[in-house]
Design a protein around this motif. Structure first.
Motif, PDB file in Angstrom:
ATOM      1  N   THR A   1      11.023 121.441  32.506  1.00 46.63           N
ATOM      2  CA  THR A   1      12.064 122.383  33.613  1.00 46.63           C
ATOM      3  C   THR A   1      11.612 122.987  34.774  1.00 46.63           C
ATOM      4  N   TRP A   2      10.775 123.758  34.638  1.00 45.49           N
ATOM      5  CA  TRP A   2      10.146 124.390  35.526  1.00 45.49           C
ATOM      6  C   TRP A   2       8.986 124.036  36.316  1.00 45.49           C
ATOM      7  N   ARG A   3       8.345 124.290  37.518  1.00 44.33           N
ATOM      8  CA  ARG A   3       7.448 124.374  37.857  1.00 44.33           C
ATOM      9  C   ARG A   3       6.638 125.905  38.881  1.00 44.33           C
ATOM     10  N   VAL A   4       6.102 125.570  38.831  1.00 43.60           N
ATOM     11  CA  VAL A   4       5.186 126.759  39.411  1.00 43.60           C
ATOM     12  C   VAL A   4       4.922 126.621  41.015  1.00 43.60           C
ATOM     13  N   VAL A   5       5.232 127.700  41.809  1.00 43.60           N
ATOM     14  CA  VAL A   5       4.988 127.936  42.926  1.00 43.60           C
ATOM     15  C   VAL A   5       4.568 128.627  43.883  1.00 43.60           C
ATOM     16  N   GLU A   6       3.656 128.693  44.510  1.00 38.70           N
ATOM     17  CA  GLU A   6       2.627 129.962  45.115  1.00 38.70           C
ATOM     18  C   GLU A   6       3.573 130.572  46.475  1.00 38.70           C
ATOM     19  N   GLY A   7       3.803 131.205  46.985  1.00 37.47           N
ATOM     20  CA  GLY A   7       3.908 132.020  48.291  1.00 37.47           C
ATOM     21  C   GLY A   7       4.170 133.369  48.199  1.00 37.47           C
ATOM     22  N   HIS A   8       4.517 133.843  49.526  1.00 36.25           N
ATOM     23  CA  HIS A   8       3.563 135.195  49.608  1.00 36.25           C
ATOM     24  C   HIS A   8       5.059 136.360  49.959  1.00 36.25           C
TER      25      HIS A   8
ATOM     26  N   ILE B   1       2.105 135.412  45.448  1.00 31.06           N
ATOM     27  CA  ILE B   1       2.905 135.654  44.506  1.00 31.06           C
ATOM     28  C   ILE B   1       3.167 134.204  43.962  1.00 31.06           C
ATOM     29  N   TYR B   2       3.862 134.510  42.370  1.00 37.32           N
ATOM     30  CA  TYR B   2       4.568 132.766  41.860  1.00 37.32           C
ATOM     31  C   TYR B   2       5.489 132.798  41.660  1.00 37.32           C
ATOM     32  N   GLN B   3       6.455 132.247  41.948  1.00 36.41           N
ATOM     33  CA  GLN B   3       7.605 132.072  41.051  1.00 36.41           C
ATOM     34  C   GLN B   3       7.633 130.633  40.502  1.00 36.41           C
ATOM     35  N   LEU B   4       8.980 130.624  40.109  1.00 41.31           N
ATOM     36  CA  LEU B   4       9.365 129.595  38.958  1.00 41.31           C
ATOM     37  C   LEU B   4      10.331 129.039  40.276  1.00 41.31           C
ATOM     38  N   GLU B   5      10.671 127.129  40.269  1.00 45.96           N
ATOM     39  CA  GLU B   5      11.272 127.059  40.896  1.00 45.96           C
ATOM     40  C   GLU B   5      12.311 125.465  40.122  1.00 45.96           C
ATOM     41  N   ASN B   6      13.022 125.249  40.465  1.00 47.79           N
ATOM     42  CA  ASN B   6      13.682 123.741  39.073  1.00 47.79           C
ATOM     43  C   ASN B   6      12.361 122.537  40.140  1.00 47.79           C
ATOM     44  N   GLY B   7      12.103 121.908  38.168  1.00 48.57           N
ATOM     45  CA  GLY B   7      11.056 120.602  38.214  1.00 48.57           C
ATOM     46  C   GLY B   7      12.005 119.924  38.388  1.00 48.57           C
TER      47      GLY B   7
ATOM     48  N   VAL C   1      19.457 114.641  37.684  1.00 48.03           N
ATOM     49  CA  VAL C   1      20.550 115.413  37.147  1.00 48.03           C
ATOM     50  C   VAL C   1      20.681 113.733  35.989  1.00 48.03           C
ATOM     51  N   VAL C   2      21.030 113.096  36.987  1.00 50.14           N
ATOM     52  CA  VAL C   2      21.385 111.507  35.503  1.00 50.14           C
ATOM     53  C   VAL C   2      20.102 111.290  34.153  1.00 50.14           C
ATOM     54  N   PHE C   3      18.594 111.549  34.736  1.00 47.61           N
ATOM     55  CA  PHE C   3      17.427 111.982  33.777  1.00 47.61           C
ATOM     56  C   PHE C   3      17.607 112.965  33.224  1.00 47.61           C
ATOM     57  N   ALA C   4      18.342 114.375  33.248  1.00 48.59           N
ATOM     58  CA  ALA C   4      18.011 115.371  33.270  1.00 48.59           C
ATOM     59  C   ALA C   4      19.557 115.134  31.655  1.00 48.59           C
ATOM     60  N   SER C   5      20.572 114.534  32.247  1.00 56.07           N
ATOM     61  CA  SER C   5      21.983 114.309  31.066  1.00 56.07           C
ATOM     62  C   SER C   5      21.323 113.088  29.864  1.00 56.07           C
ATOM     63  N   ALA C   6      20.483 112.388  30.656  1.00 57.49           N
ATOM     64  CA  ALA C   6      20.227 111.791  29.332  1.00 57.49           C
ATOM     65  C   ALA C   6      19.419 112.408  28.302  1.00 57.49           C
TER      66      ALA C   6
END
Length: 191
Positions: free
Chosen positions: A157-164, A171-177, A183-188
């Protein structure tokens, strides 16, 4: 602003109530495990009774792990940025998957035990031959394996992304995984 603050207070209150209920669930399930473990060690049980006993023990363990994993939800903050790879970051990213595994396994263990009881009541002679420790262990293992397999997408669902940040701190942030990006797979998957 006043109305939205009241709504937020209600939501926060429900979160604290959930946390209290989970704490009670933790205590109750620990007591269940202790009682069931003692009974299993002390008493001599028939084959079908041992099977039901093992089912109850596994259900108590699954419920205990569900409650333990749900308690931190209200207490761990969810900032937009994390400055270290810490428990809060990984909890935010992956807790839904683990919580769903134990929620689903508790449900299906209950269904499995209810089915076993139905067979024992409606077909007692045939059930005596089928329902035993091998049946109980196999059904519990199958339930957990299926629950884990069905929840693998939740871990994407989420992926951890490194940045500044603006001050060049890492810093580390959560982005959509992948799950949220397709959308099709998420709905299914939801269906």
């Amino acid at each position: 602003l006043e109305e939205s603050q009241r709504v937020q207070n209600v939501i926060d209150g429900l979160g604290y109530l959930t946390s209290v209920l989970c704490m009670l669930g933790i205590i109750g399930n620990i007591l269940n495990i202790l009682v069931l473990s003692q009974k299993g060690l002390l008493g001599s049980m028939e084959r079908m009774e041992r099977s039901a006993h093992l089912g109850l023990l596994s259900l108590a363990l699954s419920d205990l792990l569900f409650c333990i994993l749900l308690v931190p939800r209200i207490w761990i903050p969810k900032p937009d940025e994390y400055y270290t790879r810490n428990f809060a970051l990984f909890y935010a990213a992956y807790s839904d998957g683990f919580i769903n595994i134990f929620l689903l396994s508790s449900t299906w263990l209950t269904v499995t035990m209810a089915t076993s009881r139905y067979l024992a009541i409606c077909f007692p002679l045939q059930a005596r031959q089928v329902i035993g420790m091998t049946f109980a262990k196999l059904s519990i293992i199958i339930v957990f394996i299926i629950c884990i397999l069905f929840n693998i997408p939740k871990f994407f669902t989420w992926r951890v992304v490194e940045g500044h940040d603006l001050y060049c701190r890492q810093i580390y942030q959560l982005e959509n995984g992948p799950l949220l990006n397709n959308v099709v797979f998420a709905s299914a998957y939801r269906w």
